[in-house]
Design a protein around this motif. Sequence first.
Motif, PDB file in Angstrom:
ATOM      1  N   CYS A  58     -13.301  -8.596   2.480  1.00  0.00           N
ATOM      2  CA  CYS A  58     -12.914  -9.304   3.711  1.00  0.00           C
ATOM      3  C   CYS A  58     -11.545  -9.959   3.599  1.00  0.00           C
ATOM      4  N   ILE A  59     -11.077 -10.189   2.368  1.00  0.00           N
ATOM      5  CA  ILE A  59      -9.834 -10.951   2.160  1.00  0.00           C
ATOM      6  C   ILE A  59      -8.615 -10.044   2.278  1.00  0.00           C
ATOM      7  N   GLU A  60      -7.653 -10.475   3.082  1.00  0.00           N
ATOM      8  CA  GLU A  60      -6.425  -9.721   3.282  1.00  0.00           C
ATOM      9  C   GLU A  60      -5.197 -10.441   2.720  1.00  0.00           C
ATOM     10  N   VAL A  61      -5.320 -11.754   2.549  1.00  0.00           N
ATOM     11  CA  VAL A  61      -4.215 -12.542   1.991  1.00  0.00           C
ATOM     12  C   VAL A  61      -4.778 -13.497   0.943  1.00  0.00           C
ATOM     13  N   GLU A  91      -9.134   0.498   2.995  1.00  0.00           N
ATOM     14  CA  GLU A  91      -8.920   0.443   4.440  1.00  0.00           C
ATOM     15  C   GLU A  91      -8.262  -0.880   4.839  1.00  0.00           C
ATOM     16  N   ARG A  92      -8.529  -1.946   4.115  1.00  0.00           N
ATOM     17  CA  ARG A  92      -7.935  -3.247   4.437  1.00  0.00           C
ATOM     18  C   ARG A  92      -6.573  -3.385   3.760  1.00  0.00           C
ATOM     19  N   SER A  93      -5.746  -4.257   4.294  1.00  0.00           N
ATOM     20  CA  SER A  93      -4.495  -4.616   3.631  1.00  0.00           C
ATOM     21  C   SER A  93      -4.760  -5.806   2.717  1.00  0.00           C
ATOM     22  N   LEU A  94      -3.968  -5.939   1.660  1.00  0.00           N
ATOM     23  CA  LEU A  94      -4.112  -7.073   0.747  1.00  0.00           C
ATOM     24  C   LEU A  94      -2.751  -7.443   0.172  1.00  0.00           C
ATOM     25  N   THR A  95      -2.392  -8.712   0.334  1.00  0.00           N
ATOM     26  CA  THR A  95      -1.166  -9.242  -0.255  1.00  0.00           C
ATOM     27  C   THR A  95      -1.536 -10.438  -1.121  1.00  0.00           C
ATOM     28  N   VAL A  96      -1.056 -10.441  -2.364  1.00  0.00           N
ATOM     29  CA  VAL A  96      -1.324 -11.536  -3.298  1.00  0.00           C
ATOM     30  C   VAL A  96       0.006 -12.183  -3.669  1.00  0.00           C
ATOM     31  N   THR A  97       0.093 -13.500  -3.507  1.00  0.00           N
ATOM     32  CA  THR A  97       1.333 -14.223  -3.783  1.00  0.00           C
ATOM     33  C   THR A  97       1.042 -15.459  -4.619  1.00  0.00           C
ATOM     34  N   LEU A  98       1.886 -15.710  -5.612  1.00  0.00           N
ATOM     35  CA  LEU A  98       1.768 -16.915  -6.435  1.00  0.00           C
ATOM     36  C   LEU A  98       2.987 -17.800  -6.223  1.00  0.00           C
ATOM     37  N   HIS A  99       2.726 -19.092  -6.062  1.00  0.00           N
ATOM     38  CA  HIS A  99       3.800 -20.057  -5.816  1.00  0.00           C
ATOM     39  C   HIS A  99       3.798 -21.128  -6.912  1.00  0.00           C
ATOM     40  N   ALA A 245       2.366  -9.182  -4.773  1.00  0.00           N
ATOM     41  CA  ALA A 245       1.914  -7.797  -4.837  1.00  0.00           C
ATOM     42  C   ALA A 245       1.348  -7.409  -3.479  1.00  0.00           C
ATOM     43  N   VAL A 246       1.839  -6.292  -2.937  1.00  0.00           N
ATOM     44  CA  VAL A 246       1.317  -5.744  -1.687  1.00  0.00           C
ATOM     45  C   VAL A 246       0.553  -4.469  -2.032  1.00  0.00           C
ATOM     46  N   TYR A 247      -0.722  -4.464  -1.782  1.00  0.00           N
ATOM     47  CA  TYR A 247      -1.565  -3.336  -2.163  1.00  0.00           C
ATOM     48  C   TYR A 247      -1.436  -2.201  -1.148  1.00  0.00           C
ATOM     49  N   PRO A 248      -1.517  -0.963  -1.627  1.00  0.00           N
ATOM     50  CA  PRO A 248      -1.509   0.178  -0.695  1.00  0.00           C
ATOM     51  C   PRO A 248      -2.724   0.102   0.222  1.00  0.00           C
ATOM     52  N   SER A 249      -2.528   0.438   1.475  1.00  0.00           N
ATOM     53  CA  SER A 249      -3.605   0.308   2.457  1.00  0.00           C
ATOM     54  C   SER A 249      -3.531   1.438   3.471  1.00  0.00           C
ATOM     55  N   LEU A 250      -4.692   1.828   3.963  1.00  0.00           N
ATOM     56  CA  LEU A 250      -4.736   2.851   5.003  1.00  0.00           C
ATOM     57  C   LEU A 250      -4.190   2.329   6.329  1.00  0.00           C
ATOM     58  N   LYS A 251      -3.919   1.025   6.405  1.00  0.00           N
ATOM     59  CA  LYS A 251      -3.261   0.483   7.592  1.00  0.00           C
ATOM     60  C   LYS A 251      -1.772   0.812   7.591  1.00  0.00           C
ATOM     61  N   GLU A 253       0.921   3.575   7.615  1.00  0.00           N
ATOM     62  CA  GLU A 253       0.940   4.963   8.086  1.00  0.00           C
ATOM     63  C   GLU A 253       1.213   5.958   6.955  1.00  0.00           C
ATOM     64  N   LYS A 254       2.040   5.559   5.995  1.00  0.00           N
ATOM     65  CA  LYS A 254       2.372   6.467   4.893  1.00  0.00           C
ATOM     66  C   LYS A 254       1.140   6.783   4.056  1.00  0.00           C
ATOM     67  N   TYR A 255       0.390   5.749   3.683  1.00  0.00           N
ATOM     68  CA  TYR A 255      -0.798   5.971   2.860  1.00  0.00           C
ATOM     69  C   TYR A 255      -1.911   6.629   3.665  1.00  0.00           C
ATOM     70  N   LEU A 256      -1.992   6.302   4.947  1.00  0.00           N
ATOM     71  CA  LEU A 256      -3.003   6.927   5.793  1.00  0.00           C
ATOM     72  C   LEU A 256      -2.733   8.423   5.913  1.00  0.00           C
ATOM     73  N   GLN A 257      -1.472   8.792   6.105  1.00  0.00           N
ATOM     74  CA  GLN A 257      -1.136  10.209   6.232  1.00  0.00           C
ATOM     75  C   GLN A 257      -1.487  10.966   4.954  1.00  0.00           C
ATOM     76  N   ASN A 258      -1.151  10.398   3.807  1.00  0.00           N
ATOM     77  CA  ASN A 258      -1.486  11.058   2.541  1.00  0.00           C
ATOM     78  C   ASN A 258      -2.989  11.260   2.404  1.00  0.00           C
ATOM     79  N   ALA A 259      -3.758  10.232   2.778  1.00  0.00           N
ATOM     80  CA  ALA A 259      -5.215  10.313   2.657  1.00  0.00           C
ATOM     81  C   ALA A 259      -5.787  11.368   3.596  1.00  0.00           C
ATOM     82  N   VAL A 260      -5.263  11.405   4.834  1.00  0.00           N
ATOM     83  CA  VAL A 260      -5.767  12.372   5.816  1.00  0.00           C
ATOM     84  C   VAL A 260      -5.422  13.793   5.398  1.00  0.00           C
ATOM     85  N   VAL A 261      -4.182  14.015   4.981  1.00  0.00           N
ATOM     86  CA  VAL A 261      -3.777  15.363   4.553  1.00  0.00           C
ATOM     87  C   VAL A 261      -4.640  15.828   3.379  1.00  0.00           C
TER      88      VAL A 261
END
Length: 377
Positions: A58-61, A91-99, A245-251, A253-261
Amino acid sequence: MDKNFQEEQFTGIKFTPPLYKQRYQFIKDLVGKYKPKKVADLGCADCTLLWMLKFCSCIEVLAGLDICASVMREKMHRLSPLPGDYLQPAERSLTVTLHHGSVAHKDPCMLGFDLVTCIELIEHLEQSELTKFPEVVFGFMAPSIVVISTPNSEFNPLLPGVTLFRHPDHKFEWNRGQFQSWALETARHYDYSVEFTGVGQPPRGMENVGFCTQIGVFFRKYPQTSEFAQSEKPTEAVYKTVFQAVYPSLKDEKYLQNAVVSEVIFTAQIIKQSLLDCLMSEHEEYNDDPTERKSKFQPSMNCVSEDLGKLVVEKSMEPFVDGNVMYIPLTTIFSFPKVNRLCGTFEKLCKLIAGKVALSGDGSAVTFNTGHENEEN
């Protein structure tokens, strides 16, 4: 703040699982119940809790904050995507940031979070920091849920080796009454409610001392009004970002296209092999009677495997072989659940595979040259 206060040194009491794991599991259970999308861990230290939470779908950020940058840097690599994350993007997006910064300071990067955790943090704060802490977390950040854990000093006499505080960096350790008084006043001032619980059960017969770690779970009573949300919100950044860190996500378009192909080619290969096996079987059946041989092979549905047959129900969806070319209609491929789920619409499927997969002249079917397979057979 530090999961590593040496709980195992207290040989008179053994916590199973270890106390820090119980605290983290408490947070994971809370995440499972309330499904927050954006979570911040204040006093994240070696990032263990963040590492555990990155697997919560459920976590995206995720954001971590700590006053000691070197401690974060030691283990922050664990928060980076792995090769498998690129091979099979989620399928979800995920960004992890440390401050790097202090919980006594306000920074706009900490706005908009659903859940804020402060695990074994407040007892490390100087009085001046503790005074500012409620305004930063409850007034400025104002998440829907805040979780604060801190040692219960009433438990300390049961811990061999503890004379004053459990850790040399602790500035204070509250008993249950002190913690609850502070928490209730904080909740009242900032329009939160608070529930008290804890982890680390006392030995049988010592229940009167309470949990080893006391926990307050704060829930914001009312949504922030737009007027309040915009008032006194500083725009100047005071924290220093030390990792993202920005995780690859099907959201994406580039990663979605690779997965669909990849899925389209995989699905088409399954159908292709099924039809080739069927073609070979019928070829052998008619081998003794050349007059029965056909230049165009149109397999009947009983040639297709049972699973495929359930999906290929319309005549227009039937794959066929014409000469050395096999045609697998896109409508057939789109009927497969995973392809359907990835694309959502047939139009999206056509758009994503355009120029990436060999298609018939009218673009309605995936094509394979079967000449090589026929020569081998």
